[in-house]
Design a protein around this motif. Structure first.
Motif, short mmCIF file in Angstrom:
data_model
loop_
_atom_site.label_atom_id
_atom_site.label_comp_id
_atom_site.label_asym_id
_atom_site.label_seq_id
_atom_site.Cartn_x
_atom_site.Cartn_y
_atom_site.Cartn_z
N PRO A 151 0.65 -1.12 0.12
CA PRO A 151 -0.09 0.04 0.00
C PRO A 151 0.91 1.34 -0.07
O PRO A 151 0.50 2.08 0.97
N GLY A 152 1.57 1.63 -0.97
CA GLY A 152 2.34 2.79 -1.26
C GLY A 152 2.52 3.12 -2.71
O GLY A 152 2.64 2.23 -3.46
N LEU A 153 2.49 4.42 -2.74
CA LEU A 153 2.61 4.75 -4.20
C LEU A 153 4.14 4.63 -4.67
O LEU A 153 4.84 4.95 -3.55
N GLY A 158 -0.75 1.14 -3.72
CA GLY A 158 -0.73 2.73 -3.27
C GLY A 158 -1.81 3.28 -3.93
O GLY A 158 -2.35 4.12 -3.07
N ARG A 162 -5.10 5.14 -2.06
CA ARG A 162 -5.26 6.47 -2.35
C ARG A 162 -6.84 6.62 -2.68
O ARG A 162 -7.54 7.35 -2.17
N ALA A 179 -0.75 8.19 0.51
CA ALA A 179 -0.37 6.94 0.02
C ALA A 179 1.20 7.12 -0.48
O ALA A 179 2.01 6.29 -0.50
N GLY A 183 4.48 5.02 0.79
CA GLY A 183 5.33 4.59 -0.34
C GLY A 183 6.79 4.97 0.19
O GLY A 183 7.74 3.93 -0.12
N ALA A 224 7.18 7.95 -5.25
CA ALA A 224 6.55 8.45 -4.28
C ALA A 224 6.73 9.85 -4.18
O ALA A 224 5.81 10.82 -3.96
#
Length: 363
Positions: A151-153, A158, A162, A179, A183, A224
């Motif tokens: 769960p991270g851009l 992510g 978001r 997000a 990341g 990110a």
């Protein structure tokens, strides 16, 4: 390389580097599991590298197909060293659509992993070329699917996070910022956890593993960071108004010397010139860059008409434009200057692209 579903697919030269890396890294495993010697083992390893990136391509195409279902234009898919990227030109309009477009890729990768797992267990014999390739491919797709769900851009997970925050707060910018920071945290963990595990166990994880961890962490950190910058840019877009950024313009005929036009502009406090015909109708707009590049000693001998661009309909914008509508109009017909007019057609001023860019400076 082709256009499946009408989507152009490109392969970056960096893919050949990682294909060589996978081929040489996978070859000892092939040699250990199959009754085969080089160069046959290298051929099998290379086939694995190609099939792995075919899986990555299918992952990216899943994003694109779902995006197209929602009317989002897709420019292309590019395969490169760290996987692939889908260039979708516009963001989904709702958090639900954002979630589904993002989830399509990992869902397909996990689906391929499940199909490969079932085939490997029930239908394909071990210690065969097909068996070794199938096992490695379903395992790789499982890793790709799970990794992209983090769960991270800029990972798909992510974007799903978001979408969830966007749904809760009704603010896509807040979802992007949250997000993106998650990341960045993932990027730090990708490097910190292997180092901590190595220190705690006293066993080295190997330089190859650490190099890949650093490369992936750098990719996530940079992605990110770019997402954070994009969020700041998008937050500023609604405040960009053509009327407030416009320069006052003076009308001049095409035969007026540049030095004389500059003198008139200085006297009246104007910052741009509009070429008009003898009835006062605008017909061209003078390019600021061309004016600045003209040496001062030549300006009395250069007419403004020679430095002007014919006023095409797309270069005439409403002074009331702003935000996304203004940027889309400028993107449709890129130019250095645009003529701004009132609803009745009266000249309001000139909008310089450099002034619009300056409004985003420091973001």
């Amino acid at each position: 390389m082709g256009s499946p579903f009408g989507i152009p697919v490109y392969v970056s030269p960096t893919w050949f580097l990682v294909a060589a890396f996978i081929t040489f890294g996978f070859e000892p495993l092939v040699r250990g599991q199959l009754d085969m010697t080089p160069p046959g083992t290298y051929v099998v390893a290379f086939v694995f590298a190609v099939l792995l990136y075919v899986s990555v391509l299918l992952h990216e195409l899943a994003h694109c197909v779902v995006a197209r279902m929602y009317g989002l234009p897709v420019r292309r898919v590019t395969l490169y060293m760290l996987g692939g990227v889908s260039e979708i030109e516009r963001e989904p309009e709702t958090p639900g659509r954002e979630f589904l477009v993002a989830f399509a890729g990992p869902a397909l990768s996990l689906g391929l992993a499940l199909i490969g797992f079932v085939a490997d267990i029930w239908f394909i014999p071990d210690n065969t070329v097909v068996g070794v390739l199938t096992f490695q491919l379903w395992a790789a797709n499982l890793v790709v699917g799970v990794f992209n769900m983090l769960p991270g851009l800029p990972l798909d997970g992510g974007r799903m996070l978001r979408a969830g925050i966007w749904k809760l707060t009704r603010d896509p910018g807040s979802g992007t910022i949250a997000a993106a920071w998650v990341g960045r945290g993932l990027a730090v963990l990708l490097v910190a956890l292997p180092v901590l595990m190595s220190l705690m166990t006293g066993q080295s994880l190997g330089w190859v593993f650490m190099v890949w961890a650093v490369i992936l962490a750098s990719f996530i950190w940079l992605g990110a960071t770019q997402s954070l910058r994009t969020a700041r840019v998008r937050a500023r877009i609604p405040h960009i108004q053509a009327r407030t950024l416009a320069r006052r313009a003076i009308p001049v005929t095409a035969d007026v010397p540049l030095s004389e036009a500059i003198r008139r502009a200085v006297e009246s406090g104007a910052g741009a010139f509009v070429v008009v015909d003898h009835e006062g109708r605008p017909i061209a707009i003078v390019n600021e860059t061309a004016v600045n590049l003209t040496p001062e000693q030549r300006r009395p001998w250069v007419t403004v008409g020679s430095l002007a661009r014919t006023l095409e309909p797309e270069l005439v914008l409403s002074a009331d434009l702003g935000g996304e509508n203004l940027l889309e109009a400028m993107q449709h017909t890129p130019a250095g200057e645009y003529l701004l007019v009132e609803r009745g057609g009266e000249i309001f001023g000139v909008l310089s692209t450099s002034d619009v860019n300056h409004a985003f400076k420091g973001v």
